[in-house]
Each structure stands twice: as C-alpha cells, then as structure tokens.
Design a protein around this motif. Structure first.
Motif, PDB file in Angstrom:
ATOM      1  N   PRO A  47       0.809  -1.226   0.000  1.00  0.00           N
ATOM      2  CA  PRO A  47       0.000   0.000   0.000  1.00  0.00           C
ATOM      3  C   PRO A  47       0.840   1.274   0.000  1.00  0.00           C
ATOM      4  N   LEU A  48       2.008   1.232   0.624  1.00  0.00           N
ATOM      5  CA  LEU A  48       2.859   2.411   0.658  1.00  0.00           C
ATOM      6  C   LEU A  48       3.373   2.756  -0.744  1.00  0.00           C
ATOM      7  N   ILE A  49       3.853   1.761  -1.469  1.00  0.00           N
ATOM      8  CA  ILE A  49       4.354   1.995  -2.835  1.00  0.00           C
ATOM      9  C   ILE A  49       3.199   2.388  -3.755  1.00  0.00           C
ATOM     10  N   SER A  50       2.056   1.725  -3.597  1.00  0.00           N
ATOM     11  CA  SER A  50       0.900   2.070  -4.432  1.00  0.00           C
ATOM     12  C   SER A  50       0.418   3.488  -4.164  1.00  0.00           C
ATOM     13  N   ALA A  51       0.414   3.895  -2.900  1.00  0.00           N
ATOM     14  CA  ALA A  51      -0.009   5.260  -2.575  1.00  0.00           C
ATOM     15  C   ALA A  51       0.957   6.279  -3.163  1.00  0.00           C
ATOM     16  N   ALA A  52       2.243   5.967  -3.140  1.00  0.00           N
ATOM     17  CA  ALA A  52       3.221   6.870  -3.751  1.00  0.00           C
ATOM     18  C   ALA A  52       3.010   6.951  -5.261  1.00  0.00           C
ATOM     19  N   ALA A  53       2.708   5.807  -5.899  1.00  0.00           N
ATOM     20  CA  ALA A  53       2.462   5.815  -7.346  1.00  0.00           C
ATOM     21  C   ALA A  53       1.187   6.585  -7.681  1.00  0.00           C
ATOM     22  N   ILE A  54       0.168   6.453  -6.856  1.00  0.00           N
ATOM     23  CA  ILE A  54      -1.073   7.198  -7.078  1.00  0.00           C
ATOM     24  C   ILE A  54      -0.834   8.697  -6.890  1.00  0.00           C
ATOM     25  N   HIS A  55      -0.032   9.041  -5.898  1.00  0.00           N
ATOM     26  CA  HIS A  55       0.261  10.450  -5.642  1.00  0.00           C
ATOM     27  C   HIS A  55       1.034  11.077  -6.800  1.00  0.00           C
ATOM     28  N   VAL A  56       1.991  10.330  -7.350  1.00  0.00           N
ATOM     29  CA  VAL A  56       2.818  10.858  -8.433  1.00  0.00           C
ATOM     30  C   VAL A  56       2.034  10.952  -9.730  1.00  0.00           C
ATOM     31  N   SER A  57       1.264   9.913 -10.043  1.00  0.00           N
ATOM     32  CA  SER A  57       0.519   9.936 -11.312  1.00  0.00           C
ATOM     33  C   SER A  57      -0.967  10.116 -11.013  1.00  0.00           C
ATOM     34  N   ASN A  58      -1.725   9.078 -11.215  1.00  0.00           N
ATOM     35  CA  ASN A  58      -3.152   9.100 -10.882  1.00  0.00           C
ATOM     36  C   ASN A  58      -3.517   7.708 -10.386  1.00  0.00           C
ATOM     37  N   VAL A  59      -4.791   7.389 -10.372  1.00  0.00           N
ATOM     38  CA  VAL A  59      -5.238   6.102  -9.839  1.00  0.00           C
ATOM     39  C   VAL A  59      -4.634   4.936 -10.620  1.00  0.00           C
ATOM     40  N   ARG A  60      -4.337   5.162 -11.892  1.00  0.00           N
ATOM     41  CA  ARG A  60      -3.733   4.102 -12.699  1.00  0.00           C
ATOM     42  C   ARG A  60      -2.377   3.670 -12.165  1.00  0.00           C
ATOM     43  N   GLY A  61      -1.693   4.544 -11.484  1.00  0.00           N
ATOM     44  CA  GLY A  61      -0.388   4.208 -10.914  1.00  0.00           C
ATOM     45  C   GLY A  61      -0.455   3.056  -9.931  1.00  0.00           C
ATOM     46  N   GLY A  62      -1.513   3.012  -9.145  1.00  0.00           N
ATOM     47  CA  GLY A  62      -1.694   1.896  -8.216  1.00  0.00           C
ATOM     48  C   GLY A  62      -1.882   0.577  -8.937  1.00  0.00           C
ATOM     49  N   PHE A  63      -2.613   0.617 -10.045  1.00  0.00           N
ATOM     50  CA  PHE A  63      -2.801  -0.609 -10.823  1.00  0.00           C
ATOM     51  C   PHE A  63      -1.515  -1.035 -11.516  1.00  0.00           C
ATOM     52  N   VAL A  64      -0.691  -0.086 -11.910  1.00  0.00           N
ATOM     53  CA  VAL A  64       0.597  -0.416 -12.524  1.00  0.00           C
ATOM     54  C   VAL A  64       1.505  -1.104 -11.502  1.00  0.00           C
ATOM     55  N   VAL A  65       1.502  -0.623 -10.269  1.00  0.00           N
ATOM     56  CA  VAL A  65       2.292  -1.256  -9.205  1.00  0.00           C
ATOM     57  C   VAL A  65       1.792  -2.685  -8.974  1.00  0.00           C
ATOM     58  N   GLN A  66       0.481  -2.867  -8.948  1.00  0.00           N
ATOM     59  CA  GLN A  66      -0.078  -4.206  -8.758  1.00  0.00           C
ATOM     60  C   GLN A  66       0.296  -5.124  -9.925  1.00  0.00           C
ATOM     61  N   LEU A  67       0.242  -4.612 -11.132  1.00  0.00           N
ATOM     62  CA  LEU A  67       0.620  -5.400 -12.305  1.00  0.00           C
ATOM     63  C   LEU A  67       2.091  -5.785 -12.256  1.00  0.00           C
ATOM     64  N   ALA A  68       2.944  -4.847 -11.876  1.00  0.00           N
ATOM     65  CA  ALA A  68       4.383  -5.139 -11.779  1.00  0.00           C
ATOM     66  C   ALA A  68       4.659  -6.198 -10.719  1.00  0.00           C
ATOM     67  N   ALA A  69       3.984  -6.121  -9.584  1.00  0.00           N
ATOM     68  CA  ALA A  69       4.171  -7.115  -8.531  1.00  0.00           C
ATOM     69  C   ALA A  69       3.677  -8.491  -8.974  1.00  0.00           C
ATOM     70  N   THR A  70       2.579  -8.527  -9.715  1.00  0.00           N
ATOM     71  CA  THR A  70       2.050  -9.792 -10.206  1.00  0.00           C
ATOM     72  C   THR A  70       2.978 -10.418 -11.233  1.00  0.00           C
ATOM     73  N   VAL A  71       3.513  -9.609 -12.127  1.00  0.00           N
ATOM     74  CA  VAL A  71       4.452 -10.121 -13.133  1.00  0.00           C
ATOM     75  C   VAL A  71       5.725 -10.628 -12.456  1.00  0.00           C
ATOM     76  N   LEU A  72       6.230  -9.896 -11.479  1.00  0.00           N
ATOM     77  CA  LEU A  72       7.417 -10.332 -10.743  1.00  0.00           C
ATOM     78  C   LEU A  72       7.173 -11.650 -10.022  1.00  0.00           C
ATOM     79  N   ALA A  73       6.017 -11.779  -9.359  1.00  0.00           N
ATOM     80  CA  ALA A  73       5.700 -13.028  -8.660  1.00  0.00           C
ATOM     81  C   ALA A  73       5.567 -14.193  -9.642  1.00  0.00           C
TER      82      ALA A  73
END
Length: 86
Positions: free
Chosen positions: A32-58
């Motif tokens: 949630p901390l990284i997602s909140a930072a991504a949302i703050h920097v960009s928009n709501v899509r930033g949180g989904f990008v972080v989730q996608l990156a974590a899913t691809v990494l896993a």
C-alpha cells in the motif's frame, strides 16, 4: 506452505515460518505504501501499474524457482541460481 514439512529439515522449520511471516508483514506494509506513492505521483492508474508489476514479478519468480522434490526426497538448502547476486 503446504510442503514445508516435506522440504525443510525439522531444525529449520521455525526459521522458515518466521521468514514467511516476515515477508507477509513486509508486503502488507510496503504494498500500500508503494501504491499510494504511485497514485500520488501519477493518478489512480499508478496503483494498478504497481499491482501489475508485482504480479508479473511473482509470476516470473514462480516460473524460475525450482519445484520442491517429490517422493520424500529432501531438498538441499541452496540459493537458487536465479536469486544469486554474483
């Protein structure tokens, strides 16, 4: 977690369970901390990008790490070549 009694020697089970718990707690804090930072920097899509990156990494880690041995064979405690730094 299901196969830990087959893969890990008895002496290392408590350490493995503590490591699993640490990773879970660390993920519950950092995700949630990284997602909140991504949302703050960009928009709501930033949180989904972080989730996608974590899913691809896993998924990549699951595809690259070796499966536990079968038929009661014990696995040697080694760092998989994919995770070695040198």
């Amino acid at each position: 977690m299901i196969f830990r009694h087959l893969v890990l020697p008895f002496a290392y089970r408590a350490r493995a369970m503590a490591s699993f718990a640490l990773m879970m707690r660390l993920g519950m804090f950092l995700g949630p901390l990284i997602s909140a930072a991504a949302i703050h920097v960009s928009n709501v899509r930033g949180g989904f990008v972080v989730q996608l990156a974590a899913t691809v990494l896993a998924g990549w880690l699951m595809a690259r790490l070796p499966d536990p041995p079968r038929n009661g064979q014990r696995m040697h405690a080694q760092t998989p070549h994919v995770l070695r730094l040198a």
